[in-house]
Design a protein around this motif. Structure first.
Motif, PDB file in Angstrom:
ATOM      1  N   TRP A   1      -8.588 -16.099  17.663  1.00  8.58           N
ATOM      2  CA  TRP A   1      -7.919 -16.836  16.573  1.00  8.58           C
ATOM      3  C   TRP A   1      -6.762 -17.672  17.120  1.00  8.58           C
ATOM      4  CZ3 TRP A   1     -10.996 -16.888  12.699  1.00  8.58           C
ATOM      5  CH2 TRP A   1     -11.701 -15.750  12.315  1.00  8.58           C
ATOM      6  N   LEU A   2      -6.394 -18.665  16.360  1.00  3.62           N
ATOM      7  CA  LEU A   2      -5.248 -19.515  16.709  1.00  3.62           C
ATOM      8  C   LEU A   2      -3.994 -18.650  16.818  1.00  3.62           C
ATOM      9  CD1 LEU A   2      -4.205 -22.439  17.089  1.00  3.62           C
ATOM     10  CD2 LEU A   2      -3.688 -22.455  14.655  1.00  3.62           C
ATOM     11  N   ASP A   3      -3.251 -18.847  17.900  1.00 13.92           N
ATOM     12  CA  ASP A   3      -2.066 -18.036  18.152  1.00 13.92           C
ATOM     13  C   ASP A   3      -0.818 -18.919  18.050  1.00 13.92           C
ATOM     14  OD1 ASP A   3      -0.006 -16.552  19.195  1.00 13.92           O
ATOM     15  OD2 ASP A   3      -1.204 -15.677  20.823  1.00 13.92           O
ATOM     16  N   LEU A   4      -0.150 -18.810  16.903  1.00  8.83           N
ATOM     17  CA  LEU A   4       1.011 -19.690  16.676  1.00  8.83           C
ATOM     18  C   LEU A   4       2.223 -19.299  17.522  1.00  8.83           C
ATOM     19  CD1 LEU A   4       0.887 -20.455  12.844  1.00  8.83           C
ATOM     20  CD2 LEU A   4       0.114 -21.866  14.754  1.00  8.83           C
ATOM     21  N   ILE A   5       2.238 -18.066  18.014  1.00  3.82           N
ATOM     22  CA  ILE A   5       3.363 -17.658  18.877  1.00  3.82           C
ATOM     23  C   ILE A   5       3.232 -18.349  20.233  1.00  3.82           C
ATOM     24  CG2 ILE A   5       4.512 -15.679  19.980  1.00  3.82           C
ATOM     25  CD1 ILE A   5       4.809 -15.763  16.933  1.00  3.82           C
ATOM     26  N   ALA A   6       2.005 -18.354  20.760  1.00  5.52           N
ATOM     27  CA  ALA A   6       1.765 -19.061  22.029  1.00  5.52           C
ATOM     28  C   ALA A   6       1.973 -20.562  21.845  1.00  5.52           C
ATOM     29  CB  ALA A   6       0.350 -18.763  22.523  1.00  5.52           C
ATOM     30  N   LEU A   7       1.505 -21.072  20.715  1.00  2.38           N
ATOM     31  CA  LEU A   7       1.623 -22.517  20.473  1.00  2.38           C
ATOM     32  C   LEU A   7       3.090 -22.932  20.326  1.00  2.38           C
ATOM     33  CD1 LEU A   7      -0.391 -24.774  20.289  1.00  2.38           C
ATOM     34  CD2 LEU A   7      -0.622 -24.378  17.841  1.00  2.38           C
ATOM     35  N   LYS A   8       3.869 -22.074  19.699  1.00  2.00           N
ATOM     36  CA  LYS A   8       5.307 -22.366  19.534  1.00  2.00           C
ATOM     37  C   LYS A   8       5.986 -22.434  20.909  1.00  2.00           C
ATOM     38  CE  LYS A   8       9.115 -22.110  16.722  1.00  2.00           C
ATOM     39  NZ  LYS A   8       9.340 -23.097  15.687  1.00  2.00           N
TER      40      LYS A   8
ATOM     41  N   GLN B   1       8.340  -2.499  18.124  1.00  2.00           N
ATOM     42  CA  GLN B   1       8.982  -3.821  18.170  1.00  2.00           C
ATOM     43  C   GLN B   1       8.088  -4.907  17.571  1.00  2.00           C
ATOM     44  OE1 GLN B   1       9.972  -3.764  22.464  1.00  2.00           O
ATOM     45  NE2 GLN B   1      11.455  -5.362  21.905  1.00  2.00           N
ATOM     46  N   LYS B   2       8.733  -5.921  16.971  1.00  2.00           N
ATOM     47  CA  LYS B   2       7.985  -7.092  16.510  1.00  2.00           C
ATOM     48  C   LYS B   2       8.458  -8.295  17.300  1.00  2.00           C
ATOM     49  CE  LYS B   2       6.435  -6.010  11.961  1.00  2.00           C
ATOM     50  NZ  LYS B   2       6.734  -6.008  10.546  1.00  2.00           N
ATOM     51  N   PHE B   3       7.532  -9.180  17.654  1.00  2.00           N
ATOM     52  CA  PHE B   3       7.884 -10.368  18.454  1.00  2.00           C
ATOM     53  C   PHE B   3       7.564 -11.637  17.693  1.00  2.00           C
ATOM     54  CE2 PHE B   3       7.244  -7.010  21.477  1.00  2.00           C
ATOM     55  CZ  PHE B   3       8.206  -7.219  22.440  1.00  2.00           C
TER      56      PHE B   3
END
Ligand code: GDP
Ligand code: IMO
Ligand code: MG
Length: 425
Positions: free
Chosen positions: A313-320, A356-358
């Protein structure tokens, strides 16, 4: 507001985002298209009227009449592969001469021992292998940095070239035979092969930094074409599972010699989902039937090695992360049509690890290898609805969410591999 018209386009994920086809489209509005890093590890697919072209070294601008393609000093070039690429393009009817293709005399050559070392090293690493393309990229950049590489400029004097290679082979032949159990490379064969290639390539080899800077001063516009993707960057990617060059927007300056103050916008290309070839962290990977189905429907097989791509799936954390490192001004989302195979689609909006949340991409391998994605679910769309003037509302919500999350505009989507299958937003 930055008014420079020179544009940098990079892959914002792990490569294969569809850069080639988007750059082919955008190149219509530019005078020059220039590569600035990477080498024959890249495979950029362009489909024009059902005909497929895969480019490894040559920028996608080569497919348009009147445009000039440049391969900058930051690239590494396999002389065998580029000669084949030029011949294949000519066979397909494209004009490729020293007038419309210019190769930097400072670009480093990928030599046979680079490929043997790349492949040999991967075998020794076994299950810890990087999953390289085997094209000799890492060993070639290593020689550049350790100041023993061979550049195109070194081919103009056979005697000096031979002396340099003699010295290099002293070390490489020991490594090949003792470490990798490979045959030694003969200096005479190597030099003769290189001179043969040089004869063919001579017309293309110039001082490209001079050509590019003169062009900029004359008001010409340049589109800088990235290879690989930000998550494969040697510094900011998922090290050590990365390539050996700097894939980020700012390297367009070092990789071409065009001063950074001459750069305008930077655009990142991302698939509407995510893929990765080779090993290394991929938090949203779908290791299930849905992932396999996505690979088949999306035809996710490598353009260079034919390897199956891992899908997720699209990973907005990596994209950010990519948006921040490159200062991306816009995102172009590709392969939006492929997600229509699902009823519901997921987008990763955070990671969980222990308690933890990232919200930021963790660079520590001990963490990123174990994170669990937090998803937001969207309704998918029907491909038939993509033909309507108005975008399906489910796709509108998907795009709006991405824009808000990244604080960057999605300026275009692509809905099929053909040149015209795009929607400007
Ligand atoms: P690059 O390395 O970033 O240029 O990307 P690749 O060429 O390696 O991989 C992208 C693949 O997706 C190619 O086979 C393209 O033809 C295909 N492609 C690109 N955009 C679209 C799209 O919008 N829809 C579909 N179905 N295929 C696309
Ligand atoms: P384009 O330009 C996808 C990956 C390899 C491997 C890692 C290191 O088509 O997007 P290397 O041979 O560079 O030492 O391999 O990087 N890789 C790519 N993955 N697209 C590419 O290029 C890639 N170039 C290298 O699979 O994981
Ligand atoms: Mg590719």
């Amino acid at each position: 507001m930055n008014k420079n018209k020179n544009l940098v386009v990079v892959g914002a994920q792990w490569g294969d985002e569809g850069k080639g086809r988007i750059i082919d489209l955008l190149s219509e509005k530019f005078d020059i298209v220039s590569r600035f890093q990477g080498g024959s590890n890249a495979g950029h697919t362009i489909i024009i009227k059902n005909k497929k072209i895969v480019l490894h070294h040559i920028p996608s601008g080569v497919l348009r009449n009147g445009k000039i393609s440049v391969i900058g000093n930051g690239a590494v070039i396999d002389p065998d592969i580029i000669v084949d690429e030029i011949k294949a393009l000519r066979k397909k009817g494209y004009k490729v001469t020293g007038k419309n293709l210019k190769i930097s005399e400072l670009a480093h050559l990928i030599l046979p021992f680079h490929k043997l070392i790349d492949i040999g090293r991967e075998i020794i690493k076994g299950k810890n292998a990087i999953g390289t393309t085997g094209r000799g990229i890492g060993p070639c950049y290593e020689d550049k940095i350790s100041r023993q590489g061979i550049r195109f400029i070194d081919l103009s004097n056979k005697k000096i070239l031979k002396d340099k290679l003699k010295m290099t082979l002293k070390e490489k032949n020991k490594i090949l035979s003792l470490v990798f159990n490979q045959k030694k490379i003969s200096i005479n064969t190597l030099v003769d092969d290189l001179m043969k290639r040089f004869k063919f390539l001579k017309e293309f080899i110039v001082n490209t930094e001079d050509f590019l800077n003169k062009s900029v001063n004359q008001g010409k516009s340049i589109l800088f074409e990235g290879a690989q993707g930000v998550m494969l960057d040697i510094d900011f990617g998922t090290y050590p599972f990365v390539t050996s060059s700097s894939t980020i927007s700012s390297n367009a300056s070092s990789g071409t010699g065009v001063p950074y103050k001459k750069f305008g916008k930077s655009i990142g290309i991302s698939k509407a989902y995510a893929t990765r070839v080779g090993h290394g962290p991929f938090p949203t990977e779908m290791i299930d039937d849905e992932g396999l189905a996505l690979r088949e429907f999306g035809d996710e097989y490598g353009a260079t090695t034919g390897r199956p791509r891992r899908c997720g799936w699209l990973d907005l954390i990596a994209l950010k992360h990519s948006v921040e490192i490159c200062g991306l001004d816009e995102i172009i989302l590709t392969k939006v049509d492929i997600l229509s195979m699902f009823n519901n689609i997921n987008v990763c909006v955070g990671y969980k690890y222990k308690s933890q949340k990232f919200k930021k991409f963790p660079m520590d391998n001990n963490i990123i290898d174990h994170v669990e994605p937090i998803y937001k679910t969207f309704k998918a769309w029907n491909n038939e609805d993509l033909k309507n003037k108005k975008l399906p509302s489910s796709l509108q919500s998907f795009i709006k969410y991405i824009e808000k999350f990244l604080n960057v505009k999605v300026s275009m989507i692509s809905i099929g591999p053909e040149r015209e299958q795009v929607i400007y937003l």
